[in-house]
Motif scaffolding. Sequence first.
Motif, PDB file in Angstrom:
ATOM      1  N   VAL A  90     -19.451   4.888   1.933  1.00  0.00           N
ATOM      2  CA  VAL A  90     -18.928   4.209   0.674  1.00  0.00           C
ATOM      3  C   VAL A  90     -18.853   2.756   1.348  1.00  0.00           C
ATOM      4  N   TYR A  91     -19.532   1.772   0.524  1.00  0.00           N
ATOM      5  CA  TYR A  91     -19.447   0.432   0.856  1.00  0.00           C
ATOM      6  C   TYR A  91     -18.142  -0.227  -0.125  1.00  0.00           C
ATOM      7  N   TYR A  92     -17.536  -0.829   0.627  1.00  0.00           N
ATOM      8  CA  TYR A  92     -16.522  -1.913  -0.126  1.00  0.00           C
ATOM      9  C   TYR A  92     -16.534  -3.320   0.061  1.00  0.00           C
ATOM     10  N   CYS A  93     -16.168  -4.072  -0.855  1.00  0.00           N
ATOM     11  CA  CYS A  93     -16.040  -5.724  -0.649  1.00  0.00           C
ATOM     12  C   CYS A  93     -14.747  -5.662  -0.617  1.00  0.00           C
ATOM     13  N   GLN A  94     -14.425  -7.079   0.012  1.00  0.00           N
ATOM     14  CA  GLN A  94     -13.119  -7.619   0.208  1.00  0.00           C
ATOM     15  C   GLN A  94     -13.154  -9.128   0.146  1.00  0.00           C
ATOM     16  N   LEU A  95     -12.306  -9.614  -0.822  1.00  0.00           N
ATOM     17  CA  LEU A  95     -12.173 -10.849  -1.080  1.00  0.00           C
ATOM     18  C   LEU A  95     -10.552 -11.290  -1.117  1.00  0.00           C
ATOM     19  N   GLY A  96     -10.408 -11.828   0.036  1.00  0.00           N
ATOM     20  CA  GLY A  96      -8.953 -12.363   0.469  1.00  0.00           C
ATOM     21  C   GLY A  96      -8.141 -10.780   0.502  1.00  0.00           C
ATOM     22  N   PRO A  97      -7.254 -10.866  -0.405  1.00  0.00           N
ATOM     23  CA  PRO A  97      -6.383  -9.479  -0.396  1.00  0.00           C
ATOM     24  C   PRO A  97      -6.890  -8.474  -1.504  1.00  0.00           C
ATOM     25  N   TRP A  98      -8.038  -8.693  -1.989  1.00  0.00           N
ATOM     26  CA  TRP A  98      -8.206  -7.830  -3.015  1.00  0.00           C
ATOM     27  C   TRP A  98      -9.645  -7.095  -2.596  1.00  0.00           C
ATOM     28  N   TRP A  99      -9.642  -5.717  -2.996  1.00  0.00           N
ATOM     29  CA  TRP A  99     -10.927  -5.030  -2.511  1.00  0.00           C
ATOM     30  C   TRP A  99     -11.458  -4.380  -4.015  1.00  0.00           C
ATOM     31  N   GLY A 100     -12.694  -3.878  -3.786  1.00  0.00           N
ATOM     32  CA  GLY A 100     -13.549  -3.457  -4.850  1.00  0.00           C
ATOM     33  C   GLY A 100     -13.391  -1.894  -4.700  1.00  0.00           C
ATOM     34  N   GLN A 101     -13.876  -1.314  -5.529  1.00  0.00           N
ATOM     35  CA  GLN A 101     -13.551   0.353  -5.703  1.00  0.00           C
ATOM     36  C   GLN A 101     -14.474   1.024  -4.997  1.00  0.00           C
ATOM     37  N   GLY A 102     -15.667   0.486  -4.277  1.00  0.00           N
ATOM     38  CA  GLY A 102     -16.247   1.235  -3.494  1.00  0.00           C
ATOM     39  C   GLY A 102     -17.880   1.840  -4.135  1.00  0.00           C
TER      40      GLY A 102
END
Length: 109
Positions: A90-102
């Motif tokens: 499962v791949y997740y993106c991270q932007l600063g303190p925020w994360w995607g749902q995968g």
Amino acid sequence: QVQLVESGGGMVQAGGSLRLSCAASRSIFGIKPVGWYRQARGKQRELVAAIINGDQIMYANSVKGRCTIFSSENTVYLQMNSLKSEDTAVYYCQLGPWWGQGTQVTVSS
């Protein structure tokens, strides 16, 4: 607050390619770090690629030469080529303190 929506995952045969997208609810200009992580079943989440400062980019050794991270005004991408079964996760993106749902990536051999 920034909402992130990931897309582009799926099932692909070994040797194939996928492009993952992470769309943010606003401009990502100035947000850092920006990155992609992955978590395979039974394993810890690991860094795949990250944009640290502007043009400073890092890649996990396991994906060097096969993956490229890049961004537009409000979207971060991960282009993955020559996929291997061990890229399944499962791949997740991270932007600063925020994360995607995968988003699930499955590579069949």
